[in-house]
Design an enzyme around this catalytic site. Structure first.
Site, PDB file in Angstrom:
ATOM      1  N   HIS A 145       0.862  -1.189   0.000  1.00  0.00           N
ATOM      2  CA  HIS A 145       0.000   0.000   0.000  1.00  0.00           C
ATOM      3  C   HIS A 145       0.898   1.238   0.000  1.00  0.00           C
ATOM      4  O   HIS A 145       1.767   1.385   0.870  1.00  0.00           O
ATOM      5  CB  HIS A 145      -0.868   0.048   1.261  1.00  0.00           C
ATOM      6  CG  HIS A 145      -2.023  -0.906   1.277  1.00  0.00           C
ATOM      7  ND1 HIS A 145      -1.876  -2.259   1.202  1.00  0.00           N
ATOM      8  CD2 HIS A 145      -3.360  -0.676   1.356  1.00  0.00           C
ATOM      9  CE1 HIS A 145      -3.073  -2.831   1.237  1.00  0.00           C
ATOM     10  NE2 HIS A 145      -3.996  -1.897   1.333  1.00  0.00           N
ATOM     11  N   GLU A 174      -1.673   6.305  -0.930  1.00  0.00           N
ATOM     12  CA  GLU A 174      -3.095   6.346  -0.568  1.00  0.00           C
ATOM     13  C   GLU A 174      -3.279   7.491   0.434  1.00  0.00           C
ATOM     14  O   GLU A 174      -3.918   8.494   0.143  1.00  0.00           O
ATOM     15  CB  GLU A 174      -3.520   5.008   0.057  1.00  0.00           C
ATOM     16  CG  GLU A 174      -4.972   4.984   0.546  1.00  0.00           C
ATOM     17  CD  GLU A 174      -5.293   3.796   1.451  1.00  0.00           C
ATOM     18  OE1 GLU A 174      -4.360   3.217   2.051  1.00  0.00           O
ATOM     19  OE2 GLU A 174      -6.492   3.465   1.575  1.00  0.00           O
TER      20      GLU A 174
HETATM   21  N1  ADE Z   1      -5.937  -2.439   5.433  1.00  0.00           N
HETATM   22  C1  ADE Z   1      -7.141  -2.668   4.948  1.00  0.00           C
HETATM   23  N2  ADE Z   1      -7.543  -1.701   4.123  1.00  0.00           N
HETATM   24  C2  ADE Z   1      -6.536  -0.808   4.080  1.00  0.00           C
HETATM   25  C3  ADE Z   1      -6.325   0.412   3.412  1.00  0.00           C
HETATM   26  N3  ADE Z   1      -7.242   0.932   2.597  1.00  0.00           N
HETATM   27  N4  ADE Z   1      -5.175   1.058   3.615  1.00  0.00           N
HETATM   28  C4  ADE Z   1      -4.252   0.536   4.431  1.00  0.00           C
HETATM   29  N5  ADE Z   1      -4.391  -0.608   5.081  1.00  0.00           N
HETATM   30  C5  ADE Z   1      -5.525  -1.285   4.914  1.00  0.00           C
HETATM   31 ZN    ZN Z   2      -6.072  -2.252   0.988  1.00  0.00          ZN
END
Ligand code: ADE
Ligand code: ZN
Length: 328
Positions: free
Chosen positions: A194, A197
């Site tokens: 990730h 975001e």
């Molecule tokens: N775990 C589950 N969804 C997530 C997200 N959108 N961002 C970071 N960690 C997560």
């Molecule tokens: Zn995620």
């Protein structure tokens, strides 16, 4: 979903097993396991109660606290695969977190074997293929991530095809997790993290420059850096885009601000994903429909997105060929 969207063979590369449990199912499993859920976990409208990213992560942890056995993992995996198959999903990769399992006393082997039983049943009953990406939790730190990566590498399973990282992007750097990702990559696992975001382009640069990743979870904020868009395209790094999640978590205020089209126009491979369906009131089918309704993406383009997702998946070549034939 419109009939033409329903008929498209869909691929999901970014969903979390611990984040796919609907409130009714959390309550059912908690009751069976004799567990009292945290007060205030649900709103009066029977959705999960949270107001921001950190509260979301807390509610997500609390929901998974109902789980107590490999059979519970089997149940949530089966439910998820069944729902996705009904929406036309033919292949999905879902994150599973050994740290969440360990918190409630479930071993890695029990977790994976429970998920694998569900994957076998769902493929036999609905034709959907499921695979697992073992995920470490960023805010638990790099040392714990190394333990999760080593556990994964030491216990290979044909359905475990990847290694990933979720959690609070504001804690630690991507580079801090390089040792964990190197262990996973050396074990032959596909890697994704990730990034971009909650944090901006610098987090995506950190990931693609320092981790052996071929995909980025979200990565939408890459759009803020033209050079980064070029780098993603040139290096063939794909983005697992989750528009509904981004709106729910206020990464973007509305559909018009979401960069999905800009990322596609930049020549970057994208997939459409639900992330954590009950938390964000979405599903994979909803995300495909939203692409039509809010991004003017055509049915033909949706098929291209499904094909891109197959190419970027961590499935073996034989599975990829079968999936491409089903997309048509
Ligand atoms: N775990 C589950 N969804 C997530 C997200 N959108 N961002 C970071 N960690 C997560
Ligand atoms: Zn995620």
């Amino acid at each position: 979903m419109q009939a033409d969207v329903q008929s498209i063979a869909k691929i999901e590369l970014h969903g979390h097993l611990e984040g796919c449990i609907y409130p009714q199912v959390v309550r059912r499993i908690a009751e069976r396991n004799g567990i009292t859920l945290k007060e205030g976990l649900f709103t009066s409208a029977d959705t999960f109660a949270w107001n921001d990213f950190v509260e979301f992560l807390g509610a997500y942890d609390e929901a998974s606290f109902c789980l107590r056995s490999g059979e519970d993992y089997e149940e949530i995996t089966y439910e998820y695969l069944k729902q996705c198959a009904a929406e036309g999903v033919i292949y999905l990769e879902t994150f599973a977190s050994p740290d969440h399992a360990a918190t409630v006393g479930i071993s890695y082997a029990d977790m994976v074997q429970g998920c694998a039983r569900a994957i076998d049943r769902a493929e036999a009953e609905f034709g959907i293929i499921g695979r697992l990406i073992i995920s470490c939790v960023r805010h638990l730190g790099p040392e714990q991530a190394v333990k999760v990566a080593q556990l994964t590498a030491d216990n290979p399973h044909p359905y475990v095809v990847g290694f990933g990282m979720g959690g609070n992007e504001s804690m630690f750097t991507q580079t801090d997790f390089a040792p964990a990702f190197e262990i996973a990559a050396a074990a032959g696992l596909g890697c994704t993290t990730h990034a971009g975001e909650v944090l901006g382009p610098e987090s995506v640069w950190d990931a693609i420059d320092n981790l052996p990743v071929t995909r980025i979870g979200h990565g939408v904020r890459s759009v803020e850096d033209a050079e980064l868009l070029l780098a993603l395209k040139d290096r063939g790094v794909a983005l697992e885009v989750c528009p509904g999640s981004n709106l729910a978590l206020d990464v973007y205020p509305d559909w018009a601000s979401h960069p999905l089209n800009k990322l596609i126009d930049a020549g970057i491979n994208v997939s459409l994903n639900s992330d954590d369906p009950p938390f964000f009131a979405t599903t994979v089918g909803t995300e495909y429909q939203n692409a039509v309704d809010h991004f003017a993406i055509s049915i033909e383009q949706l098929k291209v997105i499904s094909r891109m997702a197959v190419a970027d998946s961590f499935a073996d070549e034989e599975t990829k060929a079968k999936l491409l034939a089903r997309i048509g």
